[in-house]
Write an enzyme that holds these catalytic residues in place. Sequence first.
Site, short mmCIF file in Angstrom:
data_model
loop_
_atom_site.label_atom_id
_atom_site.label_comp_id
_atom_site.label_asym_id
_atom_site.label_seq_id
_atom_site.Cartn_x
_atom_site.Cartn_y
_atom_site.Cartn_z
N SER A 121 39.40 34.53 39.33
CA SER A 121 40.75 34.57 39.89
C SER A 121 41.08 33.46 40.87
O SER A 121 42.24 33.35 41.30
CB SER A 121 41.00 35.92 40.57
OG SER A 121 41.37 36.90 39.61
N LYS A 124 44.10 31.23 40.22
CA LYS A 124 45.47 31.48 40.71
C LYS A 124 45.92 30.46 41.75
O LYS A 124 47.12 30.25 41.94
CB LYS A 124 45.57 32.90 41.26
CG LYS A 124 45.40 33.99 40.22
CD LYS A 124 45.55 35.38 40.83
CE LYS A 124 45.47 36.48 39.78
NZ LYS A 124 44.11 36.69 39.26
N SER A 298 45.94 39.41 44.09
CA SER A 298 45.34 38.93 42.85
C SER A 298 46.07 39.53 41.65
O SER A 298 45.46 40.13 40.75
CB SER A 298 43.85 39.26 42.79
OG SER A 298 43.20 38.45 41.84
#
Length: 459
Positions: A121, A124, A298
Amino acid sequence: MVTVAGPWDSTGQRTAERDRAVALGRPGGTDHGRGSGASGTSSGSPRPAPSAGAVLAGLDGTSAPGGIKAAPGDQDLADLLDPLLKDAPGLGGRRAAAVVDLTTGKRLYGLGSDAPLTPASTTKIATAVAALTALGPDHRLTTRTALEADTGEVVLVGGGDPTLTAREDARGLASLRTLAGKTAAALKKRGVREVTLSYDTTLYAGTEMHPIGVNENLARVTALMADEGRTDDSTSGPAPRVPDPAADAARTFAGLLKQHGVTASAPGPSKATGRADTLATVSSPPLAALVERMLTNSDNDLAEALARHTAVATGKPADFDGAGAAVTARLKQLGLPVGGARFHDGSGLDRTDLISPDLLTALLAEAADPARPQLRPVLTGLPVAHFTGTLAGRYTDGAAGLVRAKTGTLTGVNTLAGTVTTPDGRLLGFAFLANDTTDAWAAQSALDGAATTLASETP
């Protein structure tokens, strides 16, 4: 010092950091309004981040209250970090790291820092930078209804806003209920109380299903959905999703129209023509606030949406391949070390994504550059250690409030990238990536320990 380093948000996380910092006798922050939400959740409408030009103006150490200092160019962190990163058995077979001075962008520490690894993640961060540069922090995602004059058909046109909500308490988000009320009022002015309803998802292209398949971490990626297709009352984190978010949102919209005295047929897919008249619109919060939400929680659905909007804004197909190409192109235009980076989605759920620590820290340095205030939400959205988002349950020691970082976790993958304030007031950016891990808890603890060391023991 925290006042200068920023930031604050509508959840009151700077209030929590200030209180914690006072208790520890460490430099504190500023209270810019208290929120009622719990750590890691959004309370009320998220607000855009303050301008980096104002907040970061003193990062050269000459004009900032508290005097943030640039890290010495000859500072060697190897003695501190090597035992925690290079030699830690919990970090698996492949690991890489970088630490940079966010004042100058100079790398202070590297461990295979140019090696692209699976980022999970932390992807991102790249998605956020690409979307903000392509669209701007004030851009909003608009959902609308259109009336086809020739047929009398009402089309619910998806604008790619996964935060569109059907809940009674919209909390500052675009409301499907508001759209239904405004649409019904516009129809009644035309003397229309019965319509054929359809929905348009053609803003996006390609398959809706992420390569991971059906998964509670992500709904089907479609330009029309309400509440991210969740079947429970959650607003973040894993949750069961409806099989067809667009059809489900359209059915909900039909029910809301009925509450306002307009009867709609069972909705089906269609496409609004260029001749259709817009009846009503609702818009998301500004992109700055969406980026903050995506990073703090997230939010995978929002990440995929922003990657696709980046593709739309740059003339590429709004599918997984086009979104990945658009993100890569934006980063190259910024002159960042893209190298062997690969983006196959916007969220980092795809295990074939590749990013190096050098690229992640370069993204953080770019966001800290006073010349790029539009990228400020990349820093303001990072979870705060022990207080917000995906770091709310971590860092119970002296690093609480001093580390801000995006987490990344897949099976066999543990990553962490963000900023840290050192005891002498320096602001550093770091990226720690570990692949082929076998003990997620041990790997997470090792990465947190490295960030804590930067916050508490940097010479």
